[in-house]
Design an enzyme around this catalytic site. Sequence first.
Site, PDB file in Angstrom:
ATOM      1  N   GLU A 291       0.921  -1.187  -0.014  1.00 55.32           N
ATOM      2  CA  GLU A 291       0.064  -0.106  -0.081  1.00 55.32           C
ATOM      3  C   GLU A 291       0.812   1.158   0.015  1.00 55.32           C
ATOM      4  O   GLU A 291       0.933   2.158   0.998  1.00 55.32           O
ATOM      5  CB  GLU A 291      -0.771   0.011   1.241  1.00 55.32           C
ATOM      6  CG  GLU A 291      -1.828  -0.909   1.264  1.00 55.32           C
ATOM      7  CD  GLU A 291      -2.843  -0.769   2.515  1.00 55.32           C
ATOM      8  OE1 GLU A 291      -2.066  -0.382   3.659  1.00 55.32           O
ATOM      9  OE2 GLU A 291      -3.830  -1.526   2.717  1.00 55.32           O
ATOM     10  N   PRO A 292       1.636   1.588  -0.965  1.00 56.73           N
ATOM     11  CA  PRO A 292       2.459   2.637  -0.871  1.00 56.73           C
ATOM     12  C   PRO A 292       1.814   3.860  -1.373  1.00 56.73           C
ATOM     13  O   PRO A 292       0.853   3.850  -2.126  1.00 56.73           O
ATOM     14  CB  PRO A 292       3.344   2.643  -1.985  1.00 56.73           C
ATOM     15  CG  PRO A 292       2.927   1.263  -3.193  1.00 56.73           C
ATOM     16  CD  PRO A 292       1.972   0.698  -2.124  1.00 56.73           C
ATOM     17  N   GLY A 293       1.906   5.064  -0.539  1.00 56.70           N
ATOM     18  CA  GLY A 293       1.243   6.280  -0.876  1.00 56.70           C
ATOM     19  C   GLY A 293       2.625   7.293  -1.349  1.00 56.70           C
ATOM     20  O   GLY A 293       2.576   7.516  -2.590  1.00 56.70           O
ATOM     21  N   ARG A 294       3.094   7.571  -0.384  1.00 55.74           N
ATOM     22  CA  ARG A 294       4.529   8.616  -0.667  1.00 55.74           C
ATOM     23  C   ARG A 294       5.190   8.300  -1.796  1.00 55.74           C
ATOM     24  O   ARG A 294       5.404   8.979  -2.635  1.00 55.74           O
ATOM     25  CB  ARG A 294       5.132   8.806   0.697  1.00 55.74           C
ATOM     26  CG  ARG A 294       6.172   9.746   0.768  1.00 55.74           C
ATOM     27  CD  ARG A 294       7.202   9.562   1.723  1.00 55.74           C
ATOM     28  NE  ARG A 294       6.264   9.387   3.076  1.00 55.74           N
ATOM     29  CZ  ARG A 294       6.049  10.170   3.916  1.00 55.74           C
ATOM     30  NH1 ARG A 294       6.440  11.503   3.668  1.00 55.74           N
ATOM     31  NH2 ARG A 294       5.344   9.920   4.967  1.00 55.74           N
ATOM     32  N   ARG A 331       3.785  19.822   6.437  1.00 53.38           N
ATOM     33  CA  ARG A 331       4.708  18.838   6.978  1.00 53.38           C
ATOM     34  C   ARG A 331       6.163  19.464   7.561  1.00 53.38           C
ATOM     35  O   ARG A 331       6.494  18.946   8.623  1.00 53.38           O
ATOM     36  CB  ARG A 331       5.264  17.907   5.854  1.00 53.38           C
ATOM     37  CG  ARG A 331       4.173  17.289   5.122  1.00 53.38           C
ATOM     38  CD  ARG A 331       4.466  16.201   4.353  1.00 53.38           C
ATOM     39  NE  ARG A 331       5.201  15.049   5.017  1.00 53.38           N
ATOM     40  CZ  ARG A 331       6.345  14.835   4.918  1.00 53.38           C
ATOM     41  NH1 ARG A 331       7.086  15.723   4.119  1.00 53.38           N
ATOM     42  NH2 ARG A 331       6.870  13.799   5.617  1.00 53.38           N
ATOM     43  N   CYS A 362       0.378  33.484   9.527  1.00 58.59           N
ATOM     44  CA  CYS A 362       0.548  34.270  10.685  1.00 58.59           C
ATOM     45  C   CYS A 362       1.077  33.117  11.744  1.00 58.59           C
ATOM     46  O   CYS A 362       0.581  33.095  12.891  1.00 58.59           O
ATOM     47  CB  CYS A 362      -0.498  34.976  11.342  1.00 58.59           C
ATOM     48  SG  CYS A 362      -0.788  36.443  10.322  1.00 58.59           S
ATOM     49  N   GLU A 363       2.180  32.563  11.690  1.00 62.81           N
ATOM     50  CA  GLU A 363       3.113  31.698  12.405  1.00 62.81           C
ATOM     51  C   GLU A 363       4.395  31.744  12.270  1.00 62.81           C
ATOM     52  O   GLU A 363       4.961  31.807  11.258  1.00 62.81           O
ATOM     53  CB  GLU A 363       2.506  30.310  12.269  1.00 62.81           C
ATOM     54  CG  GLU A 363       1.088  29.881  12.327  1.00 62.81           C
ATOM     55  CD  GLU A 363       0.665  29.569  13.777  1.00 62.81           C
ATOM     56  OE1 GLU A 363       1.642  29.137  14.360  1.00 62.81           O
ATOM     57  OE2 GLU A 363      -0.743  29.388  13.941  1.00 62.81           O
TER      58      GLU A 363
END
Length: 434
Positions: A291-294, A331, A362-363
């Site tokens: 089940e690869p996503g990345r 991320r 605004c961080e």
Amino acid sequence: MNKLIKTSDVNDAGHLQIGGVDADFLAKKYQTPLQVFDVTKIRQAVQAFKRVFEEEGVDYEVSYASKAFSCLAIYQVMAEEGAHTDVVSGGELYTAIKAGFPMDKVSFHGNNKTRSELEMAVDNQVGVIMLDNFHEIDLLSQILKEKKAKIKVMLRVTPGISAHTNEYIQTGQVDSKFGFDLGSGQADLALEKVLANPDFEMIGVHAHIGSQIFDVRGFEGCGQKLCELSSHWLEKYGYQCQVLNVGGGFGISYTEADTPLPAEEFVRAIVKEIKTYCSQHEMPVPQIWIEPGRAIVGPAGYSLYTIGSRKDLPGYTSYVAVDGGMGDNIRPALYQAEYSAVLADQPLAEPEEKVNLVGKYCESGDILIKNCPLPKNEPGDVVVLLSTGAYGYSMASNYNRNPRPAVVFAEDGQDKLVIKRESYYDLIKNDLKY
Ligand SMILES: Cc1ncc(COP(=O)(O)O)c(C=O)c1O
Ligand SMILES: N[C@@H](CCCC[NH3+])C(=O)O
């Protein structure tokens, strides 16, 4: 030169090209911030996984973990590539349905699927529901009884493997919210419950040890654990797993410092481990699902931003700000994830300075890349973050009421808008005045 950029990624004008389309042209045509995918790279990633299984001569499925990036177009591409997909919410399932993705190739995951999500899965006859906990076994049993339906299921277990990765993206260790624990006997009890209900067709077992993993040993260990469990279940219950699903988690390069094995080589190691176990224990080799996503969408994704303001702090650093940030890529702020960047019109230019590449939110933590090496740059230049295809757009938010970017697929020199940029109206369309 950034090692993530290959000569084939640069066109005759010396600009970055994505799927054969000039990145500067894409920024002008669709505006920034913009997410672009090289569809050829997506297809090649799926095909590379399939090739390993075929070379190893085992039955398999490559199931794209669509939490990494979900939209109508990606399910269409996965359907074209003959891949399965896994969904983890009613929203992902709905998107796959609307894309016309074949429902028998869908695996439905999640540690707290709601009644309505499970009903939706049953009504649409998804390929397999990954049972995660006892509550879900009971809930799905009730739903199947009410609907006089049957469904394929697998049990998700935690194999007790701590993959060496960020603690928030580990999932296979014992102390995890996902799946049935092996050591305490929960997995056996779950199997007993499932086998006792004829509405369930139990096809196998699943484990996923975490994400962005570089060390192949965790995957081999996972394969071995699933084989041991499968032998144990055969001996204790006479139950033979048809499928061992070893999850995803294959690490990719975000910066030049990342040097993982090619993703498909992780799979080769897992397959060999399972084949060895099976031959030593005279067991038939089961179907192996991954089940690869990345690894499928990550390296294929590019985030295009326009440089705006700059603040130089003598004795400290310089801040170069772009028109996106943590709203379209959380991320770095969430996992201290690192990325690398190039300028769209001179991707091969040598860096002249290191700056903090920051967003517009605004961080203070809205820093996309700390100490980012960049060539000389000025407001209006398009900067491109590499390998942003996974968990960027899919985790995007409207923080500070910034609209989410548009997404474009590029392939063979053609570009196609697949998600429109959100408008200001989109931001208020569900608001009601008080
Ligand atoms: C069950 C399951 N399968 C597959 C994946 C995909 O992981 P990755 O995108 O790291 O390949 C995840 C996410 O970590 C997951 O939880
Ligand atoms: N979203 C995470 C990975 C979680 C994977 C889902 N289980 C990331 O960006 O790395």
